[in-house]
Design a protein around this motif. Structure first.
Motif, short mmCIF file in Angstrom:
data_model
loop_
_atom_site.label_atom_id
_atom_site.label_comp_id
_atom_site.label_asym_id
_atom_site.label_seq_id
_atom_site.Cartn_x
_atom_site.Cartn_y
_atom_site.Cartn_z
N HIS A 30 0.83 -1.20 0.00
CA HIS A 30 0.00 0.00 0.00
C HIS A 30 0.87 1.26 0.00
N LEU A 31 1.90 1.28 0.85
CA LEU A 31 2.77 2.45 0.92
C LEU A 31 3.58 2.62 -0.37
N ARG A 34 1.11 4.25 -2.71
CA ARG A 34 0.74 5.61 -2.33
C ARG A 34 1.97 6.50 -2.14
N THR A 35 2.71 6.67 -3.24
CA THR A 35 3.90 7.52 -3.18
C THR A 35 3.55 8.98 -2.95
N ASN A 39 6.52 10.79 3.85
CA ASN A 39 6.94 10.28 5.15
C ASN A 39 6.69 11.30 6.26
N LEU A 42 3.14 10.93 7.27
CA LEU A 42 2.95 9.72 8.07
C LEU A 42 3.45 9.93 9.50
N CYS A 49 6.85 6.04 9.79
CA CYS A 49 6.93 6.23 8.36
C CYS A 49 7.59 5.02 7.71
N ARG A 50 7.87 5.13 6.45
CA ARG A 50 8.52 4.04 5.73
C ARG A 50 9.87 3.71 6.35
N TYR A 78 10.65 0.34 0.70
CA TYR A 78 10.46 1.31 -0.38
C TYR A 78 10.28 0.64 -1.75
#
Length: 110
Positions: A30-31, A34-35, A39, A42, A49-50, A78
């Motif tokens: 999902h992340l 959803r670029t 971060n 988030l 975050c990522r 990522y």
């Protein structure tokens, strides 16, 4: 408490681990999709975050005796190197975003 609920629903650890791993993979997918979600946003809203997910993956591997470099763990989240992701998707953070992130990070302190 969350583990207690998961244990009550799925009392066998292998099933619980598979379900939690599947949920993690779905979150990562999902992340990656959803670029547009930065971060800093988030961190400002959720306190992670990522980078955090990659760091947690690195820490979990280390705790279980596996070697996984932090950069490789972040790349697993990522889907590319962190530098490449930043170059393609990361915008400049606004003062408001940075302020929200700072407030949220403060809440993470134990």
């Amino acid at each position: 408490m969350g583990d207690t609920i998961m244990t009550a629903i799925f009392d066998d650890e292998p099933t619980r681990d598979r379900l939690q791993a599947a949920a993690f993979r779905r979150l990562v997918a999902h992340l990656r999709h959803r670029t547009d979600v930065q971060n800093v946003d988030l961190m400002g809203i959720g306190g992670f975050c990522r980078n955090c997910l990659g760091d947690w993956l690195h820490e979990a591997a280390t705790e279980q005796g596996h070697e996984l470099e932090k950069a490789a763990a972040r790349e697993a989240v990522y889907g590319m190197s962190q530098a490449e992701w930043k170059a393609h998707h990361q915008g400049e953070a606004t003062p408001d975003q940075l302020s929200r992130m700072a407030e949220s990070v403060a809440k993470n302190a134990h």
